[in-house]
Design a protein around this motif. Structure first.
Motif, PDB file in Angstrom:
ATOM      1  N   LEU A   5      36.037  -3.876 -24.089  1.00  0.00           N
ATOM      2  CA  LEU A   5      35.989  -2.768 -22.798  1.00  0.00           C
ATOM      3  C   LEU A   5      34.760  -1.956 -23.713  1.00  0.00           C
ATOM      4  O   LEU A   5      34.474  -1.725 -24.635  1.00  0.00           O
ATOM      5  N   LYS A   6      33.866  -1.437 -22.640  1.00  0.00           N
ATOM      6  CA  LYS A   6      33.139  -0.433 -22.951  1.00  0.00           C
ATOM      7  C   LYS A   6      33.151   0.880 -22.376  1.00  0.00           C
ATOM      8  O   LYS A   6      33.462   0.683 -20.844  1.00  0.00           O
ATOM      9  N   ASP A   7      33.012   2.077 -22.509  1.00  0.00           N
ATOM     10  CA  ASP A   7      33.160   3.242 -21.895  1.00  0.00           C
ATOM     11  C   ASP A   7      34.348   3.367 -21.020  1.00  0.00           C
ATOM     12  O   ASP A   7      33.925   3.295 -19.658  1.00  0.00           O
ATOM     13  N   SER A   8      35.635   3.372 -21.478  1.00  0.00           N
ATOM     14  CA  SER A   8      36.942   3.135 -20.879  1.00  0.00           C
ATOM     15  C   SER A   8      37.730   4.054 -21.206  1.00  0.00           C
ATOM     16  O   SER A   8      37.897   4.310 -22.469  1.00  0.00           O
ATOM     17  N   MET A   9      38.782   4.274 -20.300  1.00  0.00           N
ATOM     18  CA  MET A   9      39.864   5.435 -20.957  1.00  0.00           C
ATOM     19  C   MET A   9      41.063   4.959 -20.074  1.00  0.00           C
ATOM     20  O   MET A   9      40.857   4.600 -18.779  1.00  0.00           O
ATOM     21  N   PHE A  10      42.162   5.304 -20.761  1.00  0.00           N
ATOM     22  CA  PHE A  10      43.731   4.957 -20.143  1.00  0.00           C
ATOM     23  C   PHE A  10      43.733   3.587 -19.666  1.00  0.00           C
ATOM     24  O   PHE A  10      44.320   3.379 -18.780  1.00  0.00           O
ATOM     25  N   VAL A  52      40.742   0.356 -13.830  1.00  0.00           N
ATOM     26  CA  VAL A  52      39.808   0.074 -12.420  1.00  0.00           C
ATOM     27  C   VAL A  52      38.440   0.711 -12.828  1.00  0.00           C
ATOM     28  O   VAL A  52      38.443   1.797 -13.329  1.00  0.00           O
ATOM     29  N   GLU A  53      37.670  -0.095 -12.831  1.00  0.00           N
ATOM     30  CA  GLU A  53      36.181   0.334 -12.818  1.00  0.00           C
ATOM     31  C   GLU A  53      35.753   1.059 -11.849  1.00  0.00           C
ATOM     32  O   GLU A  53      35.642   0.972 -10.637  1.00  0.00           O
ATOM     33  N   VAL A  54      35.491   2.299 -12.308  1.00  0.00           N
ATOM     34  CA  VAL A  54      35.123   3.529 -11.115  1.00  0.00           C
ATOM     35  C   VAL A  54      33.522   3.860 -11.126  1.00  0.00           C
ATOM     36  O   VAL A  54      33.044   4.618 -10.274  1.00  0.00           O
ATOM     37  N   TYR A  56      32.997   8.014 -13.953  1.00  0.00           N
ATOM     38  CA  TYR A  56      33.479   7.999 -15.321  1.00  0.00           C
ATOM     39  C   TYR A  56      33.099   9.031 -16.225  1.00  0.00           C
ATOM     40  O   TYR A  56      33.873   9.503 -16.724  1.00  0.00           O
ATOM     41  N   LEU A  57      31.835   9.411 -16.091  1.00  0.00           N
ATOM     42  CA  LEU A  57      31.155  10.600 -17.138  1.00  0.00           C
ATOM     43  C   LEU A  57      31.877  11.873 -16.385  1.00  0.00           C
ATOM     44  O   LEU A  57      31.886  12.744 -17.644  1.00  0.00           O
ATOM     45  N   LYS A  58      31.988  12.164 -15.278  1.00  0.00           N
ATOM     46  CA  LYS A  58      32.935  13.496 -14.874  1.00  0.00           C
ATOM     47  C   LYS A  58      34.040  13.373 -15.476  1.00  0.00           C
ATOM     48  O   LYS A  58      34.457  14.409 -16.217  1.00  0.00           O
TER      49      LYS A  58
END
Length: 136
Positions: free
Chosen positions: A75-80, A94-96, A101-103
């Protein structure tokens, strides 16, 4: 094995700049971690390998810039995220996309910083993030 600049650690090998951690190996700049191998710049990560810049990550491998993730890989730059692989800019598996994502990341970081400033601790961790609050 040789360690450098470690504070309140146990069973650490070939690690440096480690504090309040247990059983780290070939890791550096980690705080409050256990069973961390080849990890760097991580806080409160557990039973994981090859994490970079992660916070509250558990049982994961080869992840970077992740928050509150469990049993994840690549995973890269992900949460929860939980029980998933190979995603980037994901929230809740879910890729957003980068902008969304940054928001959310900015909001989560602000909430974490405010809570730490005010209470000196966090209400949630990787082990409690998916639980229901106790009924009153």
């Amino acid at each position: 094995g040789p360690t450098q600049y470690c504070f309140r650690v146990a069973e650490c090998w070939f690690s440096k700049f480690v504090a309040y951690s247990y059983w780290s190996r070939t890791s550096e700049n980690i705080f409050g971690c256990s069973l961390a191998t080849d990890c760097s710049f991580c806080i409160k990560c557990y039973s994981s390998t090859k994490l970079t810049r992660c916070f509250e990550v558990n049982d994961s491998n080869n992840c970077a810039d992740c928050y509150f993730c469990h049993n994840c890989e690549d995973l890269k730059d992900s949460m929860f995220c939980f029980n998933t692989k190979g995603k980037r800019y994901a929230i809740g598996n879910v890729e957003v996309g980068r902008e969304a994502y940054l928001k959310v990341k900015a909001l989560i970081q602000k909430q974490i910083a405010d809570e730490l400033e005010e209470k000196k601790s966090l209400k949630h961790d990787i082990y409690s993030i998916g639980t229901r609050p106790a009924s009153v």
